[in-house]
Design an enzyme around this catalytic site. Structure first.
Site, PDB file in Angstrom:
ATOM      1  N   ARG A 150      51.552 -54.995  22.898  1.00 15.60           N
ATOM      2  CA  ARG A 150      53.004 -54.878  22.744  1.00 15.60           C
ATOM      3  C   ARG A 150      53.410 -55.767  21.568  1.00 15.60           C
ATOM      4  O   ARG A 150      52.714 -56.732  21.227  1.00 15.60           O
ATOM      5  CB  ARG A 150      53.720 -55.347  24.012  1.00 15.60           C
ATOM      6  N   LYS A 173      53.239 -58.838  30.404  1.00 19.65           N
ATOM      7  CA  LYS A 173      54.397 -58.864  31.287  1.00 19.65           C
ATOM      8  C   LYS A 173      54.039 -59.509  32.620  1.00 19.65           C
ATOM      9  O   LYS A 173      52.952 -59.295  33.161  1.00 19.65           O
ATOM     10  CB  LYS A 173      54.908 -57.442  31.527  1.00 19.65           C
ATOM     11  N   HIS A 241      56.193 -49.722  18.825  1.00 17.10           N
ATOM     12  CA  HIS A 241      55.619 -49.486  20.156  1.00 17.10           C
ATOM     13  C   HIS A 241      54.815 -48.200  20.198  1.00 17.10           C
ATOM     14  O   HIS A 241      53.913 -48.054  21.036  1.00 17.10           O
ATOM     15  CB  HIS A 241      56.731 -49.446  21.203  1.00 17.10           C
ATOM     16  N   ARG A 244      51.085 -48.712  20.079  1.00 18.92           N
ATOM     17  CA  ARG A 244      50.417 -48.989  21.358  1.00 18.92           C
ATOM     18  C   ARG A 244      50.152 -47.679  22.100  1.00 18.92           C
ATOM     19  O   ARG A 244      49.078 -47.489  22.672  1.00 18.92           O
ATOM     20  CB  ARG A 244      51.293 -49.924  22.186  1.00 18.92           C
ATOM     21  N   HIS A 267      48.505 -52.765  32.372  1.00 21.47           N
ATOM     22  CA  HIS A 267      49.419 -52.134  33.317  1.00 21.47           C
ATOM     23  C   HIS A 267      49.150 -52.664  34.726  1.00 21.47           C
ATOM     24  O   HIS A 267      47.996 -52.782  35.139  1.00 21.47           O
ATOM     25  CB  HIS A 267      49.249 -50.619  33.316  1.00 21.47           C
ATOM     26  N   TYR A 276      49.381 -41.090  30.131  1.00 20.74           N
ATOM     27  CA  TYR A 276      48.645 -40.759  28.917  1.00 20.74           C
ATOM     28  C   TYR A 276      47.753 -39.540  29.087  1.00 20.74           C
ATOM     29  O   TYR A 276      47.337 -38.938  28.097  1.00 20.74           O
ATOM     30  CB  TYR A 276      47.844 -41.974  28.434  1.00 20.74           C
TER      31      TYR A 276
END
Length: 296
Positions: A150, A173, A241, A244, A267, A276
């Protein structure tokens, strides 16, 4: 206790306890501030007594002001989180009112092709006002595409991460850490930037610096890529972004399994990674339609 005191404690919890991003903290604080202004809460006990009906009325007011489904869902998440935190401050279970948010139709990410990713990085590097700034912007984009970072993760690198090796430990995150491999072009791009950077990079300072020596902001990278995107005639979806997304899509197309991709992207759930598979199928369909004599 004033509303300002409640908001300060809530903000500290989001930043330090939950490790939320600056943008998330700002949005969540604004949502809580609007709620506190509407119901005139004076302490944690009153805040903890906020029920689902009160939150529902607040959301209805916000929707009447033109709030979109996505923004309403974020506002709901913020208000539920604030009430749960308020309840924890009074010794109760940190449980939020049970409310269902609006349905949000998730669009597919729009990746760029490998050639477009490289061309964007090269265009950004060649169009900067100074050589070192061009090398910096190129290194950031190559890092995002080559390692799937990110933009905030790329800009959070410090001198303590140097010299770059074959892998890099990244904090994403929610404070979730992962290890990503660094291919030679990524390491070479960062080393080229460091050799040109006029600012000393010590253990505690960011690797990527602004023109005046401060930390490089996301906005500068976004603007540089927007200029390159326009110059190359690429769509507005070609954002930082998107690099990514491209990293993930291209790895999946090359045979990477979903679990490995989940780890590389950081994730929390496999569901976030499964999108994806739809992207790859959509790309395949586009290729078929453009190449097959009966595809159009």
């Amino acid at each position: 206790m004033t509303s300002a005191d409640l908001l300060e404690a809530w903000g500290n919890h989001l930043r330090d306890g939950r490790r939320r991003s600056h943008h998330t903290v700002r949005a969540y604080l604004a949502a809580a501030d609007r709620l506190l202004s509407a119901v005139r809460i004076e302490g944690w006990e009153q805040a903890a007594d906020i029920d689902g009906q009160t939150i529902r009325r607040q959301l209805a007011l916000r929707r009447s002001q033109g709030l979109s489904n996505a923004s309403a869902a974020r506002e709901l998440s913020a208000l539920k989180g604030f009430v749960a935190f308020a309840r924890s401050q009074t010794g109760r279970d940190a449980v939020a009112p049970r409310l269902r948010g609006p349905r949000i139709k998730k669009g597919l990410p729009r990746p760029v092709t490998p050639d477009e990713a490289v061309n964007l990085a090269e265009m950004v590097g060649g169009s900067a006002s100074d050589d070192w700034i061009g090398a910096r912007d190129r290194a950031v984009l190559i890092l995002m595409y080559g390692a799937g970072l990110r933009i905030a993760e790329a800009l959070s690198l410090t001198g303590a991460d140097l010299p770059l090796g074959e892998t890099l430990r990244v904090t994403g995150k929610g404070g979730k850490q992962r290890v990503v491999p660094l291919i030679p072009i990524v390491r070479a791009s960062v080393e080229d930037y460091l050799s040109r950077c006029p600012w000393p990079v010590t253990k505690t300072v960011p690797v990527f610096r602004g023109a005046k020596g401060g930390p490089l902001g996301q906005g500068m990278v976004q603007k540089a890529m927007a200029r390159a995107r326009i110059a190359l005639g690429l769509p507005a979806t070609a954002t930082p972004h998107a690099l990514r997304h491209s990293f993930a899509t291209h790895l999946l197309g090359a045979g990477a399994d979903l679990r490995s991709l989940q780890e590389l992207l950081g994730h929390a759930s496999l569901g976030s990674t499964q999108i994806y598979t739809r992207v790859d199928a959509a790309t395949l369909l586009d290729t078929y339609r453009s190449a097959h004599p009966r595809g159009r």
